[in-house]
Design a protein around this motif. Structure first.
Motif, mmCIF file in Angstrom:
data_model
loop_
_atom_site.group_PDB
_atom_site.id
_atom_site.type_symbol
_atom_site.label_atom_id
_atom_site.label_comp_id
_atom_site.label_asym_id
_atom_site.label_seq_id
_atom_site.Cartn_x
_atom_site.Cartn_y
_atom_site.Cartn_z
ATOM 1 N N LYS A 13 59.665 72.919 -21.537
ATOM 2 C CA LYS A 13 60.242 73.071 -20.208
ATOM 3 C C LYS A 13 59.579 72.157 -19.183
ATOM 4 C CE LYS A 13 61.296 76.547 -16.687
ATOM 5 N NZ LYS A 13 61.240 77.989 -16.341
ATOM 6 N N ASP A 14 60.412 71.371 -18.501
ATOM 7 C CA ASP A 14 60.004 70.486 -17.407
ATOM 8 C C ASP A 14 59.106 69.333 -17.847
ATOM 9 O OD1 ASP A 14 61.455 71.594 -15.298
ATOM 10 O OD2 ASP A 14 59.933 73.118 -14.930
ATOM 11 N N ALA A 15 58.860 69.175 -19.146
ATOM 12 C CA ALA A 15 58.087 68.025 -19.615
ATOM 13 C C ALA A 15 58.968 66.781 -19.566
ATOM 14 C CB ALA A 15 57.594 68.258 -21.040
ATOM 15 N N ASP A 16 58.360 65.613 -19.295
ATOM 16 C CA ASP A 16 59.123 64.373 -19.330
ATOM 17 C C ASP A 16 59.720 64.170 -20.710
ATOM 18 O OD1 ASP A 16 58.363 63.966 -16.755
ATOM 19 O OD2 ASP A 16 57.063 62.233 -17.156
ATOM 20 N N ARG A 49 66.536 70.151 -20.011
ATOM 21 C CA ARG A 49 65.135 69.751 -19.870
ATOM 22 C C ARG A 49 64.368 70.739 -18.997
ATOM 23 N NH1 ARG A 49 62.826 67.501 -15.703
ATOM 24 N NH2 ARG A 49 61.166 65.948 -15.785
ATOM 25 N N GLN A 50 65.046 71.301 -17.991
ATOM 26 C CA GLN A 50 64.393 72.241 -17.078
ATOM 27 C C GLN A 50 64.355 73.675 -17.611
ATOM 28 O OE1 GLN A 50 67.013 71.469 -13.764
ATOM 29 N NE2 GLN A 50 65.538 70.115 -12.761
ATOM 30 N N GLY A 51 64.948 73.890 -18.786
ATOM 31 C CA GLY A 51 64.991 75.234 -19.328
ATOM 32 C C GLY A 51 66.062 76.100 -18.694
ATOM 33 N N GLY A 52 67.023 75.478 -18.008
ATOM 34 C CA GLY A 52 68.052 76.221 -17.305
ATOM 35 C C GLY A 52 69.200 76.682 -18.173
ATOM 36 N N PHE A 57 63.752 75.096 -27.222
ATOM 37 C CA PHE A 57 63.109 73.790 -27.358
ATOM 38 C C PHE A 57 62.615 73.599 -28.791
ATOM 39 C CE2 PHE A 57 62.774 74.745 -22.837
ATOM 40 C CZ PHE A 57 63.057 73.525 -22.246
ATOM 41 N N PRO A 58 62.486 72.320 -29.207
ATOM 42 C CA PRO A 58 62.802 71.076 -28.510
ATOM 43 C C PRO A 58 64.303 70.770 -28.546
ATOM 44 C CG PRO A 58 61.899 70.579 -30.669
ATOM 45 C CD PRO A 58 61.808 72.067 -30.510
#
Length: 384
Positions: A13-16, A49-52, A57-58
Motif C-alpha cells: 500500500k502506497d509504495a512506489d 496502488r493506494q489500497g483503495g 497485494f502485490p
C-alpha cells in the motif's frame, strides 16, 4: 512454456511502483497470452496502488491496453495468434441470468484467466501470485488473460489510442450513448471533465445532441471538453452549475446529465440539473464511505430515471469494433485523449501528473514498433 517478462507492480500500500521480472504461464484452456503494445494509465490503477480497491497485494497494474495475441489455450475460438485486440475486463459468460435475458452487457459472472502470473526467482517475494488490475494486468510486456477478454479490432488503429477503449473512454462514451440513451436533439450536461467525462461529451456529440454542457472546476479541462464537442462550459467553482445548466436549456434542465465525479455534492447537482422526466447517469466511481440524501418527494415528483453505468453498459464485442470504425473514419477523436506516451519506468511519475490534473491520459508504449498518434509528446524512455 512459461516466459519471464518485465512488468510494473505495486508491492504494498502506497509504495512506489516497481518494474520487476514476472513469470507468465503458457495459456491454459480458455486463456490467451497477449503481447501488450500500449496501455493507458488510469486512475483505477492509482486506486489499486493506494489500497483503495482491496488489499490483495502485490498488484500487477495496468488495464487499458491493446496488443497482439501471441498464443491461445485449448478450446479458444474467439481469437487466434496474430489478432490485434483490445483487452476488456468483462468477459461475458453467456450463461448467467443477465446473458440468458439477452443483456450480456450486464453479465453477472464475468471471468478472468484461471492461472496466476507470479514474481520471478531473485525477487524478495519470488513465487508470489500477482493480482492483475481488473483481471488484466497490462503494464507488462506480455500478459495472461481469459480469451473472452480479448476483442479483435482493425489492425490499422493505433494501439496507443485503441487501448483506451479498454476502460475510461468506453465508460464515458457508453454512459452517454448506452446508459443515457442520448439521441438527436437532446440536451446533455456532463459534470466532471476528465477522461471519462470528455468521452461522455464525445459520445453525446456523435449521438446528435445539440446542447452539450461541460461542467468542471478547472478551466483547462473545460477547454479540452470543447475539443470533444461541448457547446457550452460552466466553471462550477465560479457559478452555480444547476442554475447555469437550467439557463442554457430554456430554464428546464438537461435531458440527460452524466455525473463523472462520484461525489454526493455533484450527484445532487446532476439530480436537480435535469429536466422533468430526464435521466441522471452516475459513471463516476464513489468510495464506499459516501452517501447521498435526497427528498423522496423530489425523487417521485421529478420522474425520469436515475441510473448507474457499469463500464458504459458496453458489450466489448459490439462496441469496440464500432468505436474503432468511427475512429478510423475521423468521427471519434481517440488520439485527443492521449496527452503523452511514456515507458514502463515512467508509471509512478504519470500518477503524479494525474494528481495535478496535468494529463488527460499518459499511455505506456511497450512495443517499440507501436506508433504513437500524431502530436502525442514522447518521453526519452518511450523513444528508446
Amino acid at each position: 512454456m512459461s516466459q519471464i517478462v518485465k512488468g510494473v507492480i505495486a508491492r504494498s500500500k502506497d509504495a512506489d511502483v516497481e518494474v520487476v521480472d514476472i513469470v507468465v504461464p503458457a495459456p491454459g484452456p480458455g486463456e490467451a497470452v497477449v503481447k501488450v503494445e500500449a496501455c493507458g494509465v488510469c486512475h483505477t490503477d492509482l486506486h489499486y496502488r493506494q489500497g483503495g480497491i482491496n488489499d490483495e497485494f502485490p498488484f500487477l497494474l495496468g488495464h487499458e491496453a491493446a496488443g497482439t495475441v501471441e498464443a491461445v489455450g485449448e478450446g479458444v475460438t474467439e481469437v487466434e495468434p496474430g489478432d490485434f485486440v483490445i483487452l476488456n475486463w468483462r468477459a461475458v459468460c453467456g450463461q448467467c441470468r443477465a446473458c440468458a435475458k439477452g443483456k450480456p452487457w450486464y453479465c453477472f459472472a464475468t471471468h478472468n484467466a484461471t492461472q496466476k502470473m507470479t514474481l520471478a526467482e531473485g525477487d524478495p517475494m519470488a513465487g508470489a501470485e500477482l493480482s492483475p488490475a481488473l483481471g488484466i494486468g497490462a503494464f507488462i510486456e506480455k500478459t495472461l488473460v481469459a480469451a473472452g477478454q480479448c476483442t479483435k479490432v482493425d489492425r490499422e488503429a493505433s494501439a496507443v489510442a485503441a487501448g483506451l477503449l479498454g476502460c475510461g473512454v468506453m465508460a464515458g462514451f457508453g454512459a452517454a450513448v448506452n446508459t443515457g440513451a442520448v439521441t438527436r436533439g437532446d440536451s446533455v450536461a456532463v459534470i466532471g471533465c476528465g477522461g471519462v467525462g470528455d468521452a461522455a461529451v464525445a459520445g453525446a456529440a456523435i449521438a446528435g445532441a445539440t446542447t452539450i454542457i461541460a461542467v468542471d472546476i478547472d478551466d483547462r479541462k473545460l477547454e479540452t471538453a470543447k475539443r470533444f464537442g461541448a457547446t457550452h462550459t460552466v466553471n462550477s467553482k465560479e457559478n452555480d452549475p444547476v442554475e447555469a445548466i437550467q439557463a442554457l436549456t430554456g430554464g428546464h434542465g438537461a435531458d440527460v446529465v452524466v455525473e463523472a465525479v462520484g461525489r454526493p455534492e455533484t450527484y445532487k447537482q446532476a439530480f436537480y440539473a435535469r429536466d422533468l422526466a430526464g435521466t441522471v447517469v452516475l459513471v463516476g466511481v464513489p468510495t464506499p464511505d459516501l452517501e447521498v440524501t435526497l427528498p423522496l418527494a423530489d425523487v417521485f415528483g421529478r420522474g425520469g430515471a436515475l441510473k448507474s453505468s457499469w463500464y458504459g453498459d458496453c458489450l466489448p464485442s459490439r462496441d469496440f469494433p464500432m468505436l474503432i470504425d468511427l475512429y478510423r473514419q475521423g468521427r471519434f477523436d481517440l488520439d485527443g485523449f492521449v496527452t503523452e506516451t511514456i515507458g514502463l519506468g515512467d508509471v509512478e511519475s504519470a500518477f503524479t501528473k494525474m494528481h495535478g490534473g496535468d494529463v488527460l491520459r499518459s499511455v505506456v508504449v511497450i512495443d517499440s514498433q507501436t506508433e504513437a498518434p500524431a502530436g502525442a509528446p514522447e518521453t526519452e524512455e518511450s523513444k528508446a
